[in-house]
Design a protein around this motif. Structure first.
Motif, mmCIF file in Angstrom:
data_model
loop_
_atom_site.group_PDB
_atom_site.id
_atom_site.type_symbol
_atom_site.label_atom_id
_atom_site.label_comp_id
_atom_site.label_asym_id
_atom_site.label_seq_id
_atom_site.Cartn_x
_atom_site.Cartn_y
_atom_site.Cartn_z
ATOM 1 N N GLU A 4 0.836 -1.187 0.000
ATOM 2 C CA GLU A 4 0.000 0.000 0.000
ATOM 3 C C GLU A 4 0.877 1.244 0.000
ATOM 4 O OE1 GLU A 4 -2.575 -0.619 3.342
ATOM 5 O OE2 GLU A 4 -3.894 -1.903 2.174
ATOM 6 N N THR A 5 0.427 2.250 -0.697
ATOM 7 C CA THR A 5 1.191 3.492 -0.818
ATOM 8 C C THR A 5 0.788 4.487 0.269
ATOM 9 O OG1 THR A 5 -0.430 4.548 -2.253
ATOM 10 C CG2 THR A 5 1.264 3.184 -3.331
ATOM 11 N N GLN A 6 1.566 5.557 0.372
ATOM 12 C CA GLN A 6 1.186 6.628 1.288
ATOM 13 C C GLN A 6 -0.169 7.204 0.887
ATOM 14 O OE1 GLN A 6 4.416 9.459 1.393
ATOM 15 N NE2 GLN A 6 5.394 8.372 3.091
ATOM 16 N N SER A 7 -0.431 7.269 -0.386
ATOM 17 C CA SER A 7 -1.749 7.750 -0.845
ATOM 18 C C SER A 7 -2.862 6.823 -0.373
ATOM 19 C CB SER A 7 -1.772 7.872 -2.370
ATOM 20 O OG SER A 7 -0.909 8.895 -2.794
ATOM 21 N N ASP A 8 -2.629 5.517 -0.424
ATOM 22 C CA ASP A 8 -3.622 4.554 0.069
ATOM 23 C C ASP A 8 -3.913 4.791 1.546
ATOM 24 O OD1 ASP A 8 -3.726 3.253 -2.432
ATOM 25 O OD2 ASP A 8 -2.125 1.859 -1.861
ATOM 26 N N TRP A 9 -2.856 4.959 2.336
ATOM 27 C CA TRP A 9 -3.021 5.174 3.774
ATOM 28 C C TRP A 9 -3.704 6.506 4.041
ATOM 29 C CZ3 TRP A 9 -2.850 1.459 7.160
ATOM 30 C CH2 TRP A 9 -2.117 0.311 6.877
ATOM 31 N N ALA A 10 -3.315 7.537 3.301
ATOM 32 C CA ALA A 10 -3.933 8.852 3.467
ATOM 33 C C ALA A 10 -5.428 8.779 3.166
ATOM 34 C CB ALA A 10 -3.247 9.873 2.566
ATOM 35 N N ASN A 11 -5.791 8.093 2.095
ATOM 36 C CA ASN A 11 -7.212 7.932 1.745
ATOM 37 C C ASN A 11 -7.966 7.196 2.846
ATOM 38 O OD1 ASN A 11 -6.987 9.266 -0.712
ATOM 39 N ND2 ASN A 11 -6.558 7.398 -1.848
ATOM 40 N N LEU A 12 -7.345 6.168 3.397
ATOM 41 C CA LEU A 12 -7.962 5.411 4.483
ATOM 42 C C LEU A 12 -8.260 6.323 5.675
ATOM 43 C CD1 LEU A 12 -8.678 2.530 5.659
ATOM 44 C CD2 LEU A 12 -6.367 2.556 6.603
ATOM 45 N N LEU A 13 -7.351 7.243 5.952
ATOM 46 C CA LEU A 13 -7.487 8.129 7.102
ATOM 47 C C LEU A 13 -8.258 9.412 6.790
ATOM 48 C CD1 LEU A 13 -3.878 7.782 8.528
ATOM 49 C CD2 LEU A 13 -5.953 6.616 9.315
ATOM 50 N N GLY A 14 -8.517 9.653 5.508
ATOM 51 C CA GLY A 14 -9.234 10.867 5.124
ATOM 52 C C GLY A 14 -8.390 12.126 5.224
ATOM 53 N N ARG A 17 -2.067 13.171 1.252
ATOM 54 C CA ARG A 17 -0.857 12.350 1.255
ATOM 55 C C ARG A 17 0.293 13.087 1.926
ATOM 56 N NH1 ARG A 17 3.827 12.199 -0.350
ATOM 57 N NH2 ARG A 17 3.525 13.945 -1.748
ATOM 58 N N GLU A 18 0.380 14.376 1.697
ATOM 59 C CA GLU A 18 1.452 15.161 2.298
ATOM 60 C C GLU A 18 1.353 15.165 3.828
ATOM 61 O OE1 GLU A 18 0.789 16.393 -1.866
ATOM 62 O OE2 GLU A 18 -0.568 16.221 -0.144
ATOM 63 N N THR A 19 0.140 15.228 4.328
ATOM 64 C CA THR A 19 -0.073 15.177 5.771
ATOM 65 C C THR A 19 0.317 13.810 6.309
ATOM 66 O OG1 THR A 19 -1.875 16.776 5.573
ATOM 67 C CG2 THR A 19 -1.784 15.485 7.610
ATOM 68 N N TYR A 20 -0.080 12.750 5.594
ATOM 69 C CA TYR A 20 0.301 11.405 6.021
ATOM 70 C C TYR A 20 1.820 11.274 6.053
ATOM 71 C CZ TYR A 20 1.056 6.500 6.428
ATOM 72 O OH TYR A 20 1.516 5.303 6.890
ATOM 73 N N LYS A 23 3.220 12.756 9.105
ATOM 74 C CA LYS A 23 2.952 11.913 10.267
ATOM 75 C C LYS A 23 3.887 10.712 10.274
ATOM 76 C CE LYS A 23 -1.836 13.339 10.720
ATOM 77 N NZ LYS A 23 -2.658 13.202 11.909
ATOM 78 N N GLU A 24 4.089 10.109 9.125
ATOM 79 C CA GLU A 24 4.962 8.947 9.028
ATOM 80 C C GLU A 24 6.395 9.308 9.423
ATOM 81 O OE1 GLU A 24 6.309 6.859 5.205
ATOM 82 O OE2 GLU A 24 4.516 5.744 5.824
ATOM 83 N N LYS A 25 6.821 10.509 9.070
ATOM 84 C CA LYS A 25 8.175 10.968 9.399
ATOM 85 C C LYS A 25 8.304 11.448 10.838
ATOM 86 C CE LYS A 25 9.683 12.317 4.800
ATOM 87 N NZ LYS A 25 10.173 13.423 3.977
ATOM 88 N N GLY A 26 7.182 11.564 11.549
ATOM 89 C CA GLY A 26 7.217 11.980 12.937
ATOM 90 C C GLY A 26 7.119 13.477 13.146
ATOM 91 N N HIS A 27 6.865 14.224 12.086
ATOM 92 C CA HIS A 27 6.724 15.675 12.208
ATOM 93 C C HIS A 27 5.361 16.067 12.756
ATOM 94 C CE1 HIS A 27 10.522 16.225 10.199
ATOM 95 N NE2 HIS A 27 10.099 15.512 9.174
ATOM 96 N N LEU A 28 4.369 15.229 12.550
ATOM 97 C CA LEU A 28 3.026 15.396 13.100
ATOM 98 C C LEU A 28 2.636 14.088 13.778
ATOM 99 C CD1 LEU A 28 1.189 17.036 10.033
ATOM 100 C CD2 LEU A 28 2.000 18.208 12.094
ATOM 101 N N ARG A 29 1.738 14.159 14.735
ATOM 102 C CA ARG A 29 1.300 12.956 15.439
ATOM 103 C C ARG A 29 0.020 12.401 14.814
ATOM 104 N NH1 ARG A 29 1.778 13.353 21.813
ATOM 105 N NH2 ARG A 29 4.008 12.877 21.862
#
Length: 56
Positions: A4-14, A17-20, A23-29
């Motif tokens: 699954e791509t970052q876009s897939d995960w971002a879509n899952l979370l609503g 992708r940039e926000t995801y 978060k993945e990099k730890g800059h946002l929780r």
């Protein structure tokens, strides 16, 4: 593993992708609700995981 791509995960979370990515990099929780969504998605894929294993 899930292919699954970052876009897939971002879509899952609503979220965007940039926000995801931030978060993945730890800059946002990830919010508690997002953590639960991720955990449940992985469980549906057959993985036995806890939120602690994923985020701590």
């Amino acid at each position: 593993m899930l292919n699954e791509t970052q876009s897939d995960w971002a879509n899952l979370l609503g979220i965007r992708r940039e926000t995801y990515n931030m978060k993945e990099k730890g800059h946002l929780r990830f919010s508690d609700d997002e953590k639960k969504i991720i955990k449940m998605h992985l469980i549906k894929q057959g993985l036995k995981v806890t939120i602690d294993e994923l985020f701590f």
